[in-house]
Design a protein around this motif. Structure first.
Motif, short mmCIF file in Angstrom:
data_model
loop_
_atom_site.label_atom_id
_atom_site.label_comp_id
_atom_site.label_asym_id
_atom_site.label_seq_id
_atom_site.Cartn_x
_atom_site.Cartn_y
_atom_site.Cartn_z
N HIS A 68 52.68 4.17 53.01
CA HIS A 68 53.09 2.76 52.99
C HIS A 68 53.05 2.21 54.42
O HIS A 68 53.69 2.79 55.31
N TRP A 70 53.51 1.34 57.79
CA TRP A 70 53.66 2.19 58.98
C TRP A 70 54.43 3.45 58.63
O TRP A 70 55.31 3.42 57.77
N SER A 112 63.25 -1.43 52.66
CA SER A 112 64.68 -1.22 52.87
C SER A 112 64.90 -0.30 54.07
O SER A 112 64.34 0.78 54.15
N TYR A 113 65.71 -0.76 55.00
CA TYR A 113 66.04 0.03 56.19
C TYR A 113 67.54 0.31 56.23
O TYR A 113 68.10 0.59 57.29
N ARG A 133 63.06 4.38 61.76
CA ARG A 133 62.96 3.36 60.70
C ARG A 133 61.58 3.36 60.03
O ARG A 133 61.39 2.75 58.99
N ASN A 136 58.61 7.31 56.06
CA ASN A 136 58.37 7.02 54.64
C ASN A 136 58.97 8.10 53.75
O ASN A 136 59.25 9.22 54.21
N HIS A 137 59.10 7.76 52.47
CA HIS A 137 59.61 8.71 51.48
C HIS A 137 58.47 9.57 50.95
O HIS A 137 57.35 9.09 50.74
N LEU A 186 54.21 5.96 46.33
CA LEU A 186 52.81 6.15 46.73
C LEU A 186 52.66 7.39 47.61
O LEU A 186 51.72 7.48 48.39
#
Ligand SMILES: C[S@@+](CC[C@H](N)C(=O)[O-])C[C@H]1O[C@@H](n2cnc3c(N)ncnc32)[C@H](O)[C@@H]1O
Length: 197
Positions: A68, A70, A112-113, A133, A136-137, A186
């Motif tokens: 996703h 960055w 979401s951060y 921050r 990614n997941h 993703l």
């Protein structure tokens, strides 16, 4: 409500003995002592690593990600069980987080951060934070998030769960709560759950 969450693996403790009362008590005293020792060892080593992290920061960079927008990438090999980076942002209360979440949605900030520390405290890295921050997941992550206490202040720290190579993307499992409206994941892992929540 979507908040990034802690994913600390629980420590295994010895199971209960089924002998006489005194040996039961001795067993329970032993287990309390073990728990106390385990907690102090783990706190000491967390504190030590946290201090090391301040002086010897991991070399990492943010760059375009296949997952996703960055993402965060390692610029040096990272061994397993290392502190990679602290999740830094503004420390806010739940009521403020609720207001901000709504405002961010209205402003069209899709990402979401907000990272939940505990029932009442959230770290918001939307407008102010560090490179963490950009993490990614992934459903098959190479890191995990853990909450540690440093001088009675709770901190969120990202640890490696396996060795990470140069240029590999750093990821952790956000553990978003299950919701009806799904956010497609993703991450591309074979074991991908299909959605973040
Ligand atoms: C903390 S940000 C991560 C950095 C983000 N990629 C960026 O460019 O700012 C979290 C947001 O990134 C997106 N994201 C992270 N991992 C994702 C994934 N596996 N699949 C889809 N979106 C993801 C979601 O929009 C999520 O709310």
């Amino acid at each position: 409500m979507k908040y990034l969450n802690e994913t600390t693996p629980a420590a295994e403790l010895p199971s209960t003995s089924s002998q006489g009362t005194s040996s039961l008590r001795a067993g329970s005293d032993f287990r309390s002592e073990q728990r106390r020792l385990l907690a102090s060892f783990s706190c000491d080593s967390d504190l030590l690593k946290f201090n090391q992290l301040k002086f010897r920061k991991k070399r990492i960079r943010f760059s375009r990600s296949h997952i996703h927008e960055w993402g965060l990438f390692a610029m040096e090999p990272i061994a397993a069980d290392e502190m990679v980076i602290e999740y830094v942002g503004q420390i806010i209360r739940q009521v403020v987080a609720d207001m901000r979440e709504q405002r961010y949605e209205e402003q069209g900030i899709g990402s979401s951060y907000l990272f939940r520390v505990d029932q009442e405290t959230i770290i918001d890295a939307t407008k102010w934070g560090n490179l963490s921050r950009f993490i990614n997941h992934s459903c098959s992550p190479n890191c995990y998030a853990k909450i540690i206490s440093v001088e009675s202040q709770k901190k969120i720290v990202i640890y490696s769960r396996q060795p990470i190579s140069i240029n590999e993307e750093v990821t952790y499992d956000y553990k978003f709560p299950i919701e009806e409206t799904k956010i497609p994941c993703l991450c591309g892992a074979e074991s991908c759950r299909g959605s973040l929540n």
